[in-house]
Design a protein around this motif. Sequence first.
Motif, mmCIF file in Angstrom:
data_model
loop_
_atom_site.group_PDB
_atom_site.id
_atom_site.type_symbol
_atom_site.label_atom_id
_atom_site.label_comp_id
_atom_site.label_asym_id
_atom_site.label_seq_id
_atom_site.Cartn_x
_atom_site.Cartn_y
_atom_site.Cartn_z
ATOM 1 N N MET A 197 -7.610 -46.199 -74.697
ATOM 2 C CA MET A 197 -8.381 -47.408 -74.973
ATOM 3 C C MET A 197 -9.404 -47.171 -76.083
ATOM 4 O O MET A 197 -9.595 -48.026 -76.949
ATOM 5 C CB MET A 197 -9.092 -47.885 -73.705
ATOM 6 C CG MET A 197 -8.184 -48.449 -72.633
ATOM 7 S SD MET A 197 -7.244 -49.909 -73.162
ATOM 8 C CE MET A 197 -5.639 -49.156 -73.504
ATOM 9 N N VAL A 198 -10.046 -46.004 -76.039
ATOM 10 C CA VAL A 198 -11.032 -45.682 -77.075
ATOM 11 C C VAL A 198 -10.366 -45.662 -78.449
ATOM 12 O O VAL A 198 -10.954 -46.047 -79.453
ATOM 13 C CB VAL A 198 -11.701 -44.320 -76.785
ATOM 14 C CG1 VAL A 198 -12.548 -43.862 -77.960
ATOM 15 C CG2 VAL A 198 -12.564 -44.424 -75.541
ATOM 16 N N ARG A 199 -9.102 -45.229 -78.448
ATOM 17 C CA ARG A 199 -8.378 -45.177 -79.713
ATOM 18 C C ARG A 199 -7.692 -46.496 -80.049
ATOM 19 O O ARG A 199 -7.763 -46.998 -81.173
ATOM 20 C CB ARG A 199 -7.342 -44.060 -79.656
ATOM 21 C CG ARG A 199 -6.496 -43.962 -80.924
ATOM 22 C CD ARG A 199 -5.030 -44.216 -80.620
ATOM 23 N NE ARG A 199 -4.218 -44.234 -81.808
ATOM 24 C CZ ARG A 199 -2.990 -44.716 -81.832
ATOM 25 N NH1 ARG A 199 -2.452 -45.212 -80.743
ATOM 26 N NH2 ARG A 199 -2.302 -44.719 -82.947
ATOM 27 N N VAL A 200 -7.014 -47.105 -79.062
ATOM 28 C CA VAL A 200 -6.149 -48.247 -79.362
ATOM 29 C C VAL A 200 -6.938 -49.517 -79.640
ATOM 30 O O VAL A 200 -6.480 -50.366 -80.416
ATOM 31 C CB VAL A 200 -5.133 -48.483 -78.225
ATOM 32 C CG1 VAL A 200 -5.739 -49.275 -77.067
ATOM 33 C CG2 VAL A 200 -3.888 -49.192 -78.743
ATOM 34 N N ILE A 201 -8.100 -49.672 -79.026
ATOM 35 C CA ILE A 201 -8.878 -50.889 -79.273
ATOM 36 C C ILE A 201 -9.314 -50.978 -80.738
ATOM 37 O O ILE A 201 -9.050 -51.993 -81.397
ATOM 38 C CB ILE A 201 -10.064 -50.985 -78.291
ATOM 39 C CG1 ILE A 201 -9.540 -51.340 -76.893
ATOM 40 C CG2 ILE A 201 -11.093 -52.019 -78.752
ATOM 41 C CD1 ILE A 201 -10.588 -51.348 -75.804
ATOM 42 N N PRO A 202 -9.969 -49.934 -81.296
ATOM 43 C CA PRO A 202 -10.270 -50.028 -82.735
ATOM 44 C C PRO A 202 -9.014 -50.013 -83.607
ATOM 45 O O PRO A 202 -8.961 -50.697 -84.625
ATOM 46 C CB PRO A 202 -11.146 -48.806 -83.005
ATOM 47 C CG PRO A 202 -10.891 -47.871 -81.877
ATOM 48 C CD PRO A 202 -10.564 -48.723 -80.703
ATOM 49 N N TYR A 203 -7.987 -49.234 -83.179
ATOM 50 C CA TYR A 203 -6.755 -49.162 -83.977
ATOM 51 C C TYR A 203 -6.088 -50.533 -84.077
ATOM 52 O O TYR A 203 -5.754 -51.003 -85.172
ATOM 53 C CB TYR A 203 -5.782 -48.156 -83.350
ATOM 54 C CG TYR A 203 -4.473 -48.030 -84.110
ATOM 55 C CD1 TYR A 203 -4.333 -47.096 -85.134
ATOM 56 C CD2 TYR A 203 -3.388 -48.846 -83.808
ATOM 57 C CE1 TYR A 203 -3.146 -46.987 -85.840
ATOM 58 C CE2 TYR A 203 -2.195 -48.750 -84.520
ATOM 59 C CZ TYR A 203 -2.080 -47.805 -85.525
ATOM 60 O OH TYR A 203 -0.903 -47.713 -86.231
ATOM 61 N N ALA A 204 -5.890 -51.170 -82.932
ATOM 62 C CA ALA A 204 -5.223 -52.474 -82.935
ATOM 63 C C ALA A 204 -6.075 -53.527 -83.627
ATOM 64 O O ALA A 204 -5.553 -54.387 -84.358
ATOM 65 C CB ALA A 204 -4.922 -52.903 -81.495
ATOM 66 N N ALA A 205 -7.390 -53.475 -83.401
ATOM 67 C CA ALA A 205 -8.286 -54.434 -84.062
ATOM 68 C C ALA A 205 -8.183 -54.302 -85.578
ATOM 69 O O ALA A 205 -8.030 -55.299 -86.292
ATOM 70 C CB ALA A 205 -9.724 -54.204 -83.598
ATOM 71 N N ILE A 206 -8.250 -53.064 -86.064
ATOM 72 C CA ILE A 206 -8.171 -52.821 -87.515
ATOM 73 C C ILE A 206 -6.798 -53.196 -88.043
ATOM 74 O O ILE A 206 -6.662 -53.830 -89.097
ATOM 75 C CB ILE A 206 -8.488 -51.341 -87.828
ATOM 76 C CG1 ILE A 206 -9.953 -51.034 -87.511
ATOM 77 C CG2 ILE A 206 -8.191 -51.025 -89.294
ATOM 78 C CD1 ILE A 206 -10.275 -49.555 -87.523
ATOM 79 N N GLN A 207 -5.742 -52.821 -87.308
ATOM 80 C CA GLN A 207 -4.386 -53.067 -87.800
ATOM 81 C C GLN A 207 -4.081 -54.568 -87.917
ATOM 82 O O GLN A 207 -3.612 -55.031 -88.961
ATOM 83 C CB GLN A 207 -3.355 -52.424 -86.871
ATOM 84 C CG GLN A 207 -1.918 -52.645 -87.339
ATOM 85 C CD GLN A 207 -0.911 -51.910 -86.483
ATOM 86 O OE1 GLN A 207 -0.135 -51.100 -86.977
ATOM 87 N NE2 GLN A 207 -0.897 -52.181 -85.190
ATOM 88 N N PHE A 208 -4.376 -55.325 -86.875
ATOM 89 C CA PHE A 208 -4.089 -56.759 -86.920
ATOM 90 C C PHE A 208 -4.978 -57.468 -87.942
ATOM 91 O O PHE A 208 -4.510 -58.355 -88.666
ATOM 92 C CB PHE A 208 -4.272 -57.382 -85.539
ATOM 93 C CG PHE A 208 -3.076 -57.236 -84.645
ATOM 94 C CD1 PHE A 208 -1.954 -58.019 -84.829
ATOM 95 C CD2 PHE A 208 -3.070 -56.308 -83.609
ATOM 96 C CE1 PHE A 208 -0.842 -57.894 -84.004
ATOM 97 C CE2 PHE A 208 -1.960 -56.170 -82.783
ATOM 98 C CZ PHE A 208 -0.844 -56.965 -82.981
#
Length: 326
Positions: A99-110
Amino acid sequence: MGSGVQEQRASLTRGEVLPLASSSQSESLKHTRSVLNSLFSGALAGAVAKTAVAPLDRTKIIFQVSSAKFSAKEAYRLIYRTYLKDGFFSLWRGNSATMVRVIPYAAIQFCAHEQYKRLLGNYYGFQGKALPPIPRLLAGSLAGTTAAMLTYPLDMVRARMAVTPKEMYSNILHVFVRISREEGLKTLYRGFTPTILGVVPYAGLSFFTYETLKKLHAEHSGRPQPYSYERLAFGACAGLIGQSASYPLDVVRRRMQTAGVTGHTYGTILGTMKEIVSEEGVIRGLYKGLSMNWVKGPIAVGISFTTFDLTQILLKKLHQMGYTSR
């Protein structure tokens, strides 16, 4: 001062109006709101999708970084043994790091994907319309690359937590501290190159497939927006194609990330590939766990794209109804 106020009131009574905010200010506010909406929608999409498939994802990583042969039966046994030994919630071990990784990752990616689509649309003269195939593929690849570059150390930590017992790393911060002290800060970026090489076709094909299917659907059905179950199906197809194309590099990335705790000394991409192939073969090595990815991947990507789109639609409706700031 009093006369000035009286003059202004007098001018207003004669039908004059005060100057409105400039169109550039209005466009700037609209763009800022769009970026914030994309960031929030992307973060929620990533969190929901990854949590839904976390047990399968953890199992896949364990097989990827070991020499044990993969099969659906063995994957089931591993999940069941983990459940019996450590309890139900142990199947989500490492999900906090995810979650610590995927939340910023997905936010930035989308968010990046929306911005790259806008920039490329302006450049090619397709403002507000679906991009042609090549720019559509490029927008997805650039979005994935941008997100991966900015969040890579968090992916490294997540992989370590997924393949180690809870006694080894107590929390996310502990992983960072131990890796930095025992293996050096450079270790936090081990496997970075295969990650970038893998994310270009993965993100590019995923976004390209999803956007293309939505475009074809609109052209053939006459409906501008697909139903939720159609979005899930489009996302599933996107995940299946994107992950299959980049899977060998995903295996290499995981091996390099976890080398410090598995006893291997993987150094380069080609060296890692050669060692995997020589010990385990091409299919059983570089494509180990792919069948599980064909279950996990389409589910995760389908949920992710659907959650993003529906959240964007909801936020727009709330804004139109006056529930969000203008």
